[in-house]
Design a protein around this motif. Sequence first.
Motif, PDB file in Angstrom:
ATOM      1  N   ARG A 276       0.838  -1.207   0.000  1.00 23.17           N
ATOM      2  CA  ARG A 276       0.000   0.000   0.000  1.00 23.17           C
ATOM      3  C   ARG A 276       0.874   1.259   0.000  1.00 23.17           C
ATOM      4  O   ARG A 276       0.613   2.206  -0.742  1.00 23.17           O
TER       5      ARG A 276
ATOM      6  N   GLN B 165      -6.461  12.522  -5.237  1.00 20.93           N
ATOM      7  CA  GLN B 165      -6.576  11.825  -3.957  1.00 20.93           C
ATOM      8  C   GLN B 165      -7.573  10.670  -4.008  1.00 20.93           C
ATOM      9  O   GLN B 165      -7.310   9.594  -3.479  1.00 20.93           O
ATOM     10  N   GLN B 166      -8.718  10.857  -4.654  1.00 20.45           N
ATOM     11  CA  GLN B 166      -9.709   9.782  -4.728  1.00 20.45           C
ATOM     12  C   GLN B 166      -9.168   8.571  -5.486  1.00 20.45           C
ATOM     13  O   GLN B 166      -9.415   7.427  -5.102  1.00 20.45           O
TER      14      GLN B 166
ATOM     15  N   GLU C  38      -5.306   2.206  -3.655  1.00 19.97           N
ATOM     16  CA  GLU C  38      -4.735   1.622  -2.433  1.00 19.97           C
ATOM     17  C   GLU C  38      -5.657   0.554  -1.858  1.00 19.97           C
ATOM     18  O   GLU C  38      -5.187  -0.507  -1.430  1.00 19.97           O
TER      19      GLU C  38
ATOM     20  N   ARG D 108      -5.982   7.737  -5.643  1.00 21.25           N
ATOM     21  CA  ARG D 108      -5.011   7.103  -4.734  1.00 21.25           C
ATOM     22  C   ARG D 108      -5.730   6.250  -3.699  1.00 21.25           C
ATOM     23  O   ARG D 108      -5.332   5.110  -3.439  1.00 21.25           O
ATOM     24  N   ASP D 109      -6.789   6.784  -3.115  1.00 21.61           N
ATOM     25  CA  ASP D 109      -7.542   6.039  -2.101  1.00 21.61           C
ATOM     26  C   ASP D 109      -8.128   4.753  -2.681  1.00 21.61           C
ATOM     27  O   ASP D 109      -8.026   3.682  -2.074  1.00 21.61           O
ATOM     28  N   ASP D 110      -8.743   4.852  -3.855  1.00 22.37           N
ATOM     29  CA  ASP D 110      -9.383   3.683  -4.469  1.00 22.37           C
ATOM     30  C   ASP D 110      -8.359   2.625  -4.871  1.00 22.37           C
ATOM     31  O   ASP D 110      -8.550   1.429  -4.619  1.00 22.37           O
TER      32      ASP D 110
ATOM     33  N   SER E  75       0.964   4.049  -2.945  1.00 20.55           N
ATOM     34  CA  SER E  75       0.635   5.437  -2.602  1.00 20.55           C
ATOM     35  C   SER E  75       1.725   6.397  -3.086  1.00 20.55           C
ATOM     36  O   SER E  75       1.437   7.429  -3.701  1.00 20.55           O
TER      37      SER E  75
END
Length: 165
Positions: free
Chosen positions: A50, A64-65, A71, A67-69, A54
């Motif tokens: 992860r 950012q969204q 990850e 990256r979040d998804d 990232s």
Amino acid sequence: MPSETGIAHSYGVASSNNAPLLGRCSGFVAEHPQDAFHLPARRTSVPEARRRVSALLRAWGAAQQVRDDVELVVTELFTNAVRHTGSEKVGCELALVGTHIRIEITDQGGGGASAPQVQPGSVDKECGRGLFLVGALSESWGSRPDDSGLGRTVWADLPYTAAAH
């Protein structure tokens, strides 16, 4: 071929350490930004995968969204490879292709011949939600035998957008 960190990278694939130089890696001109790494098939490797993903996505300028998804999808697929196979190592490959990011997690097999499937009622269970989440976040996903024919590659395509400057 091991890098200075001791992690094997695929030939012709830019290491995340070289993310700003993504057009070139050892004389190879990459058509699309991509990265690959292998980690031991242990629970403790999941947060390392992860972190690597990232850092790579930040270097690529992902929103950012995204990256979040990504990850979360990498976490779920990597965890499944560790838990449900007899692998000694698990591979992770990311490639940015147009408006999509392709994630591929490859195990060495040993966990049965069946392809991964979303389990009925998995949304309400503590275990078994991983592939449901992968399906919810991905535009498409699936699996195929790896190149050796012993392991399996589970892939997912997610939408990619760059961070606003």
